[in-house]
Design an enzyme around this catalytic site. Structure first.
Site, short mmCIF file in Angstrom:
data_model
loop_
_atom_site.label_atom_id
_atom_site.label_comp_id
_atom_site.label_asym_id
_atom_site.label_seq_id
_atom_site.Cartn_x
_atom_site.Cartn_y
_atom_site.Cartn_z
CD GLN A 238 -21.97 6.57 0.46
OE1 GLN A 238 -22.40 5.65 -0.66
NE2 GLN A 238 -22.70 7.32 1.09
CE1 TYR B 119 0.22 3.76 5.52
CE2 TYR B 119 -0.84 1.78 4.55
CZ TYR B 119 -0.90 3.14 4.95
OH TYR B 119 -2.09 3.47 5.06
CE LYS C 64 -11.55 18.51 -8.39
NZ LYS C 64 -10.13 18.29 -7.60
CB VAL D 181 -50.16 3.75 4.16
CG1 VAL D 181 -48.70 4.50 5.11
CG2 VAL D 181 -51.28 3.27 5.39
CD GLU E 133 -24.70 18.51 3.83
OE1 GLU E 133 -24.40 18.16 4.73
OE2 GLU E 133 -24.11 19.69 3.58
CG LEU E 134 -31.19 11.45 2.03
CD1 LEU E 134 -31.38 10.89 3.43
CD2 LEU E 134 -32.50 11.31 1.14
NE ARG F 270 -13.91 -2.22 1.18
CZ ARG F 270 -14.11 -2.13 -0.23
NH1 ARG F 270 -14.80 -0.65 -0.34
NH2 ARG F 270 -13.86 -2.89 -1.12
CD GLU G 27 -3.15 -0.96 1.86
OE1 GLU G 27 -3.41 -0.02 2.54
OE2 GLU G 27 -3.56 -2.08 1.63
NE ARG H 222 -2.74 -7.00 2.58
CZ ARG H 222 -3.95 -6.32 2.64
NH1 ARG H 222 -3.97 -5.43 3.50
NH2 ARG H 222 -4.47 -6.15 1.45
CB CYS I 290 -18.99 -5.10 1.91
SG CYS I 290 -18.02 -3.80 1.20
CG HIS J 158 -3.01 4.42 0.79
ND1 HIS J 158 -4.29 3.99 0.78
CD2 HIS J 158 -2.32 4.42 1.95
CE1 HIS J 158 -4.43 3.18 1.83
NE2 HIS J 158 -3.29 3.38 2.74
P1 FAD Z 1 -36.26 6.87 -0.06
O1 FAD Z 1 -35.19 6.06 -0.88
O2 FAD Z 1 -36.69 7.95 -0.96
O3 FAD Z 1 -37.31 5.90 0.06
C1 FAD Z 1 -38.53 6.45 0.57
C2 FAD Z 1 -39.89 5.35 -0.08
O4 FAD Z 1 -41.08 5.67 0.59
C3 FAD Z 1 -40.09 5.31 -1.51
O5 FAD Z 1 -39.88 3.81 -1.75
C4 FAD Z 1 -41.51 5.69 -1.42
O6 FAD Z 1 -42.25 5.22 -2.51
C5 FAD Z 1 -42.07 5.57 -0.13
N1 FAD Z 1 -43.28 6.41 0.24
C6 FAD Z 1 -43.15 7.58 0.22
N2 FAD Z 1 -44.59 7.90 0.63
C7 FAD Z 1 -45.38 6.71 1.07
C8 FAD Z 1 -46.44 6.55 1.34
N3 FAD Z 1 -47.36 7.40 1.79
N4 FAD Z 1 -46.82 5.44 1.78
C9 FAD Z 1 -46.04 4.35 1.61
N5 FAD Z 1 -44.93 4.56 0.90
C10 FAD Z 1 -44.38 5.61 0.52
N6 FAD Z 1 -26.78 7.25 -1.37
C11 FAD Z 1 -25.68 6.79 -0.84
O7 FAD Z 1 -25.48 6.74 0.33
N7 FAD Z 1 -24.66 6.31 -1.72
C12 FAD Z 1 -24.83 6.05 -3.10
O8 FAD Z 1 -23.78 5.82 -3.59
C13 FAD Z 1 -26.11 6.84 -3.71
N8 FAD Z 1 -26.09 6.69 -4.96
C14 FAD Z 1 -27.17 7.14 -5.40
C15 FAD Z 1 -27.50 6.94 -6.92
C16 FAD Z 1 -28.65 7.41 -7.37
C17 FAD Z 1 -28.67 7.33 -9.03
C18 FAD Z 1 -29.88 7.90 -6.46
C19 FAD Z 1 -30.93 8.28 -6.97
C20 FAD Z 1 -29.55 7.90 -5.15
C21 FAD Z 1 -28.51 7.46 -4.44
N9 FAD Z 1 -28.10 7.50 -3.42
C22 FAD Z 1 -26.93 7.15 -2.89
C23 FAD Z 1 -29.19 8.06 -2.28
C24 FAD Z 1 -30.04 6.93 -1.44
O9 FAD Z 1 -30.46 6.23 -2.58
C25 FAD Z 1 -30.90 8.18 -0.80
O10 FAD Z 1 -30.35 8.64 0.05
C26 FAD Z 1 -31.92 6.85 0.12
O11 FAD Z 1 -32.46 6.02 -0.51
C27 FAD Z 1 -32.93 7.57 1.06
O12 FAD Z 1 -33.63 6.91 1.81
P2 FAD Z 1 -34.92 6.98 2.34
O13 FAD Z 1 -35.34 5.74 2.95
O14 FAD Z 1 -35.04 7.91 3.12
O15 FAD Z 1 -36.00 7.63 1.23
P1 NAP Z 2 -26.41 16.89 -4.39
O1 NAP Z 2 -24.90 16.19 -4.18
O2 NAP Z 2 -26.86 17.78 -3.07
O3 NAP Z 2 -26.38 17.82 -5.77
C1 NAP Z 2 -27.59 18.43 -6.18
C2 NAP Z 2 -27.16 19.32 -7.32
O4 NAP Z 2 -28.14 19.85 -7.70
C3 NAP Z 2 -26.11 20.09 -7.01
O5 NAP Z 2 -24.92 19.91 -8.25
C4 NAP Z 2 -26.58 21.46 -7.25
O6 NAP Z 2 -25.73 22.22 -7.76
C5 NAP Z 2 -27.78 21.41 -8.02
N1 NAP Z 2 -29.13 22.14 -7.51
C6 NAP Z 2 -29.49 22.35 -6.18
N2 NAP Z 2 -30.61 23.08 -6.20
C7 NAP Z 2 -30.82 23.55 -7.46
C8 NAP Z 2 -31.81 24.08 -8.14
N3 NAP Z 2 -32.83 24.70 -7.47
N4 NAP Z 2 -31.63 24.29 -9.63
C9 NAP Z 2 -30.67 23.84 -10.38
N5 NAP Z 2 -29.72 23.25 -9.65
C10 NAP Z 2 -29.85 22.85 -8.41
O7 NAP Z 2 -27.70 16.17 -4.50
P2 NAP Z 2 -27.87 14.81 -5.17
O8 NAP Z 2 -27.02 14.65 -6.50
O9 NAP Z 2 -29.15 14.83 -5.60
O10 NAP Z 2 -27.48 13.48 -4.19
C11 NAP Z 2 -28.44 13.40 -3.33
C12 NAP Z 2 -27.65 12.54 -2.16
O11 NAP Z 2 -27.43 11.33 -2.68
C13 NAP Z 2 -26.36 13.31 -1.91
O12 NAP Z 2 -26.28 14.12 -0.62
C14 NAP Z 2 -25.27 12.18 -1.95
O13 NAP Z 2 -24.80 12.15 -0.51
C15 NAP Z 2 -26.12 10.86 -2.39
N6 NAP Z 2 -25.20 10.17 -3.03
C16 NAP Z 2 -23.88 9.83 -3.03
C17 NAP Z 2 -23.57 9.14 -4.09
C18 NAP Z 2 -21.85 8.84 -3.75
O14 NAP Z 2 -21.23 8.04 -4.49
N7 NAP Z 2 -21.46 8.82 -2.42
C19 NAP Z 2 -23.89 9.16 -5.32
C20 NAP Z 2 -25.06 9.65 -5.51
C21 NAP Z 2 -25.89 10.25 -4.68
P3 NAP Z 2 -25.86 24.07 -7.92
O15 NAP Z 2 -26.68 24.58 -6.55
O16 NAP Z 2 -24.20 24.34 -7.94
O17 NAP Z 2 -26.33 24.20 -9.45
FE1 SF4 Z 3 -18.58 -1.84 2.83
FE2 SF4 Z 3 -19.63 0.71 2.38
FE3 SF4 Z 3 -19.90 -0.77 4.89
FE4 SF4 Z 3 -17.58 0.31 4.08
S1 SF4 Z 3 -19.46 1.50 4.20
S2 SF4 Z 3 -17.82 -1.69 4.83
S3 SF4 Z 3 -17.35 -0.12 1.80
S4 SF4 Z 3 -20.75 -1.29 2.76
#
Ligand code: FAD
Ligand code: NAP
Ligand code: SF4
Length: 686
Positions: free
Chosen positions: A348, A175, A574, A457, A668-669, A320, A173, A223, A343, A261
């Site tokens: 993250q 080191y 960036k 629901v 920041e979800l 992991r 790695e 290692r 995993c 790294h």
């Molecule tokens: P959601 O995933 O939105 O789930 C909510 C659920 O509630 C839905 O299935 C919806 O149908 C259901 N629901 C809503 N209202 C009702 C109701 N009244 N009755 C019954 N069901 C209902 N996160 C990461 O950490 N790492 C990643 O790499 C990553 N990559 C991503 C890539 C993409 C393309 C996308 C779209 C998301 C990614 N995310 C990633 C984000 C991650 O998927 C979300 O943060 C996460 O799914 C949020 O979880 P949640 O359970 O809060 O909400």
């Molecule tokens: P995000 O990271 O907060 O990005 C949202 C993007 O939308 C930003 O580029 C923002 O840039 C733009 N934006 C925000 N408000 C806007 C508006 N009103 N009009 C036009 N542009 C707007 O959120 P996300 O891409 O939706 O991802 C959601 C979450 O999923 C993230 O918090 C992330 O942690 C998670 N996720 C993680 C990964 C991963 O690999 N770890 C991958 C996918 C998702 P500007 O404001 O500069 O335009």
């Molecule tokens: Fe695996 Fe992601 Fe958990 Fe790390 S945070 S141990 S990479 S699932």
């Protein structure tokens, strides 16, 4: 044949005992070294002991600790974990006792960080500074070299006294030991640099000193880096010679290591094909007779079994996967592989945390590293609990609550579980995310959660349902930004694009360059069959099989993009700054290789038949021009908004209501927070 020696019915190779030096492992799963952040402070000792104990209880063959330094100059950080004196021995006994009490085995990893230390006191082999760490280092003098060599021997001796079953010398790695081995960092002209033999001298002397100071039966594992992936890295001949010399001088097993790294080749992120590097380990089969341990992107028992069946390696290292599921080994052994929380290689909550000095945990298992504080004990007062939403937040809440003995109804509006995570699983290189859906599907089943799919629901139904507590996990919906023309037919949400609800043309503008913007761009530029085969992946990242090429690096040859994509954001500067510490660079490199044009500092004027009209600004916000992006489609990735319509009516009706995941806060979800909140809310139920 006795019951004990009968082959395991599910994974016969994985559960064959393995002899390493004077010890015999019950199975061939080695938990690879991971720095958790609990190594460094005395007061974290009970937490680290509990973390190891839980994994020993889960049946892993051998645990290798995070790295502990043999001297202050080798610490990863000031005051980081070390093994240098009797006080350290007393502390380490807590770990060995905890593991032995569970019937496990544990090895101490001894690491000298060299130029990778995050400390001003560091020393290193050559003059080249670390590109990824601050602070200058001191180039080692002959006297310092011998001091460090002897400190490894002393640390091994202390490890033996502390009750460890073995030690591992960190030689990969990038080191210190690895720094001596490679011309990349070793520019010495004395007997420690230049020829292969000279560069290997440091490690050979360490092994000799260690062997002098510990009994012959005490296992010493090396290692060893079998692919440096840096310019002027080792060739195969050098690696083979080193392995041979290590064996001759008393090393009992080689745990292989991939990539420094600072390497510009991803080695553990989720987009790396499973087992991509096992062949680098297998090549040593004809070179040494001691056990060989393969590592990197091995995350399921089936795949581990397949590797062992090939007969060239003797064990697999999984680090992991044991964070994600401490019971991994026991589940495999007892035919419950489908219950494993696999995993997904997201980094993250593990590596991303480690690299910013936060304690390591796991996105899927928030209990990892918090075993003593986040507990899910059985309830004595089972309640009726409704969980609304089967995204990551709702799934973890439902499963954890049911595991504790509550009676849980899970409502999901859609036809399947997963929420936004199911969209993520469609992104090329994120196929592993499907494992999480499989895990939750199985856990809902075995924990008897009543799952109601296709059921949106309402508050009144929940109130009428007479639940003791309701957990609102209704997540998020994509934000629709207020842009003139946003309802034009060429515009679609990321969900529609990725789920294939809409056809996407050949020229596309992506609005938003956050995590989802990057993912969607990768989706749009990659062809229909998302999973790259290993050969294509190697071409993309410039990995070669040629044994004579130092570091096994060649010119990258990316696959051409299938669409012309613009990625646009309003912020100047960036793109992708918010992406993960250890994965962001991979995403940034991936979109760059596809020739994506990244435009920052834009405002959106309008969308019409001609395309997306934007105004450009410099870093100070001054307008510098206008542009029309002539595209067929605009895909909106502009963040999300919470779905919270149930919260007020439920609270007003006096229902005990918890709000978690995206429903709680959309900004920041990520799934890490969603799953953590789901687990915590279940832990907090009566
Ligand atoms: P959601 O995933 O939105 O789930 C909510 C659920 O509630 C839905 O299935 C919806 O149908 C259901 N629901 C809503 N209202 C009702 C109701 N009244 N009755 C019954 N069901 C209902 N996160 C990461 O950490 N790492 C990643 O790499 C990553 N990559 C991503 C890539 C993409 C393309 C996308 C779209 C998301 C990614 N995310 C990633 C984000 C991650 O998927 C979300 O943060 C996460 O799914 C949020 O979880 P949640 O359970 O809060 O909400
Ligand atoms: P995000 O990271 O907060 O990005 C949202 C993007 O939308 C930003 O580029 C923002 O840039 C733009 N934006 C925000 N408000 C806007 C508006 N009103 N009009 C036009 N542009 C707007 O959120 P996300 O891409 O939706 O991802 C959601 C979450 O999923 C993230 O918090 C992330 O942690 C998670 N996720 C993680 C990964 C991963 O690999 N770890 C991958 C996918 C998702 P500007 O404001 O500069 O335009
Ligand atoms: Fe695996 Fe992601 Fe958990 Fe790390 S945070 S141990 S990479 S699932």
């Amino acid at each position: 044949m006795t019951a004990q020696t009968a082959p395991n019915a599910h994974f016969p190779r994985l559960f064959e005992p393995l002899r390493i030096g004077g010890i015999t492992l019950d199975n061939r799963v080695v938990m690879g070294s991971m720095h958790t952040g609990l190594e460094d402070r005395l007061w974290d000792t009970p937490k680290l002991a509990a973390y190891y104990a839980e994994r020993a209880r889960g049946g892993v063959g051998l645990i290798i600790t995070g790295g502990f330094a043999p001297s202050r100059t080798g610490q990863l950080l000031p005051f980081a974990g070390k093994m240098t004196n009797r006080a350290d021995v007393l502390r380490h006994r807590e770990f060995t006792k905890a593991v032995h009490a569970e019937g496990g085995k544990i090895a101490l990893q001894i690491i000298h960080a060299g130029r990778y230390g995050y400390t001003p006191f560091k020393v290193a082999a050559g003059s080249e500074p670390s590109p990824i760490h601050p602070f200058k280092h001191l180039k080692m003098t002959e006297q310092i070299i011998w001091h460090v060599i002897r400190s490894f021997g002393t640390a091994a001796q202390l490890a033996h006294r502390a009750g460890y079953d073995a030690i591992e010398l960190m030689g990969g790695e990038g080191y210190l030991i690895n720094q001596f081995l490679c011309p990349h960092t070793n520019d010495r002209t004395d007997k420690w640099g230049g020829s292969t033999e000279n560069r290997q001298r440091f490690l050979v002397e360490i092994i000799k000193d260690v062997r002098r100071k510990v009994p012959r039966e005490f296992p010493v594992i090396l290692r060893q880096s079998v692919a440096d992936f840096v310019k002027n890295g080792q060739t195969f001949d050098e690696i083979a010679l080193l392995a041979k010399r290590a064996e001759e001088h008393g090393v009992d097993a080689i745990n292989t290591d991939i990539g420094w790294h600072e390497a510009q080749v991803p080695t553990i992120v989720t987009s790396v094909p499973r087992g991509a590097f096992v062949k680098f380990t297998e090549r040593l089969r004809d070179v040494v007779d001691i056990p060989l341990i393969a590592s990197n992107r091995i995350n399921t028992p089936d795949f581990a079994e397949e590797i062992l069946e090939r007969g060239k390696v003797d064990a697999v290292s999984m680090a992991r996967p044991l964070l994600a599921d401490p019971e991994f080994v026991d589940k495999a052994r007892t035919g419950r592989a489908d219950e494993i929380n696999t995993c997904i290689g997201c980094n993250q909550a593990c590596l991303d945390h480690a690299f910013v000095g936060q304690k390591v945990s796991c996105l899927l298992n928030p209990r990892a590293g918090r075993e003593t504080v986040l507990t899910l004990g059985a309830t004595r007062t089972a309640k009726r609990v409704a969980v609304v939403g089967a995204g990551p937040a709702g799934l973890s809440a439902a499963v954890s609550a049911a595991q504790r003995g509550h009676r849980v109804d899970l409502y999901e509006a859609g036809p399947a579980i997963g929420g936004q995570f199911s969209i993520a699983a469609r992104i090329p290189g994120k196929e592993e995310f499907n494992e999480t859906i499989r895990y939750f599907t199985r856990q809902l089943e075995i924990n008897h959660v009543a799952v109601h799919l296709d059921t949106r629901v309402g508050a009144q139904e929940l109130i009428d349902g007479g639940y003791d507590q309701v957990i609102v996990a209704t997540g998020v919906v994509p934000r629709v930004p207020a842009i003139d023309g946003i309802d034009h037919p060429m515009v679609m949400s990321y969900a529609d694009a990725v789920l294939g609800h809409r056809e996407v043309g050949k020229r596309v503008a992506v609005i938003g360059a956050g995590g989802i913007g990057f993912d969607v761009t990768e989706f749009l530029t990659t062809d229909e069959s998302p999973t790259l085969n290993l050969k294509e992946w190697e071409q993309e990242w410039g990995v070669t099989d040629d044994l004579d090429t130092p570091g096994f690096l060649t010119e990258p040859r990316p696959m051409p993009a299938v669409r012309e994509v613009y990625m646009v954001q309003r912020k100047p500067g960036k793109q992708g700054k918010s992406l993960g510490k250890t994965t962001g660079w991979v995403h940034r490199a991936a979109v760059k290789m596809k020739g994506v044009e990244q435009i920052s500092g834009a405002t959106y004027d309008r969308i019409d038949d001609a395309g997306l009209h934007i105004t450009l600004h410099d870093k100070e916000g001054n307008e510098v021009g206008k542009r029309l992006l002539e595209v067929d489609n605009v895909v909106v990735c502009a963040g999300q908004e919470s779905v919270r319509d149930l919260v007020d009516p439920l609270t007003a009706a006096g229902v005990i209501t918890h709000v978690i995941g995206g429903a709680d806060l959309a900004s920041e979800l990520d799934a890490k927070r969603a799953i953590r909140q789901g687990t915590e809310v279940a832990a907090g139920l009566p």
